[in-house]
Design an enzyme around this catalytic site. Structure first.
Site, PDB file in Angstrom:
ATOM      1  N   ASP A 101       0.855  -1.177   0.000  1.00 39.83           N
ATOM      2  CA  ASP A 101       0.000   0.000   0.000  1.00 39.83           C
ATOM      3  C   ASP A 101       0.893   1.228   0.000  1.00 39.83           C
ATOM      4  OD1 ASP A 101      -2.849   1.040   0.292  1.00 39.83           O
ATOM      5  OD2 ASP A 101      -1.759   2.184   1.810  1.00 39.83           O
ATOM      6  N   THR A 102       0.510   2.222  -0.781  1.00 32.93           N
ATOM      7  CA  THR A 102       1.253   3.481  -0.827  1.00 32.93           C
ATOM      8  C   THR A 102       0.327   4.598  -0.386  1.00 32.93           C
ATOM      9  OG1 THR A 102       2.640   2.679  -2.632  1.00 32.93           O
ATOM     10  CG2 THR A 102       2.568   5.060  -2.307  1.00 32.93           C
TER      11      THR A 102
END
Length: 195
Positions: free
Chosen positions: A72-73
């Site tokens: 996840d960013t």
């Protein structure tokens, strides 16, 4: 020779596939997870990002011969989480907030094999130049902001708006390669011996 475990990429992101290809890896299957990505009340950006990567890894069905890779960013401006903009108006708001300021891009990676999870998160400092209205609007017009945390992708046209970063470029794109390679190795995925 033992059978190489199958690698399941728990992400529909074409950027993550491209980054894995830089390591000489092609996922055996792509299974984007379906999880709620809303931050909890008062949740801070880094714990939020780590939680999402882990929840994605846990949400993907897999069998004993499979390794699940998810990530996840998140773009963080102070304590504020800037997710993927809903529309051009929100993308414009995000760019106005980031214009001329430093922010953090956090990418968390989770690798799961059976019941074990290996995790890392990487924080990169990024500065966006002060944007003129014309620069902002011409970027919005590219549509490149769609589906990107913070409303921009450093590897596309927005690269011209980012004069400085401190940390991992590939983490800002969506998958920190050095850390991901180490996690995959730890989980028993043979790096550099692609079948």
């Amino acid at each position: 020779m033992t059978q190489r475990p199958r690698l399941i990429l728990g992400s529909g992101s074409p950027r993550r596939r491209e980054l894995l290809a830089q390591l000489g890896i092609t996922a055996d299957d792509i299974r984007p997870p379906d999880i709620d990505e809303d931050p909890a009340k008062a949740e801070l950006p880094r714990p939020y990002c780590v939680r999402l990567a882990r929840e994605k890894a846990l949400a993907i069905p897999s069998d004993a011969g499979e390794i699940v890779l998810s990530a996840d960013t998140t773009v963080a401006l102070g304590r504020r989480i800037l997710g993927k903009p809903e529309d051009a108006e929100e993308a414009r708001r995000f760019l106005d907030m980031l214009s001329g300021r430093r922010h953090r891009v956090i990418t968390a990676v989770a690798v799961r094999r059976g019941d074990r999870i290996w995790e890392r998160d990487v924080v990169t400092q990024v500065r966006m130049k002060r944007l003129s209205d014309e620069e902002r609007e011409s970027y919005i017009a590219t549509e490149d902001w769609r589906g990107k945390a913070g409303g921009y992708g450093i590897q596309g046209p927005a690269g011209a708006l980012i004069p400085w970063i401190s940390g991992s470029f590939t983490a800002v794109v969506g998958l920190p390669l050095a850390e991901t390679a180490n996690l995959l190795r730890a989980a028993g995925y043979p790096m550099g011996e692609q079948a």
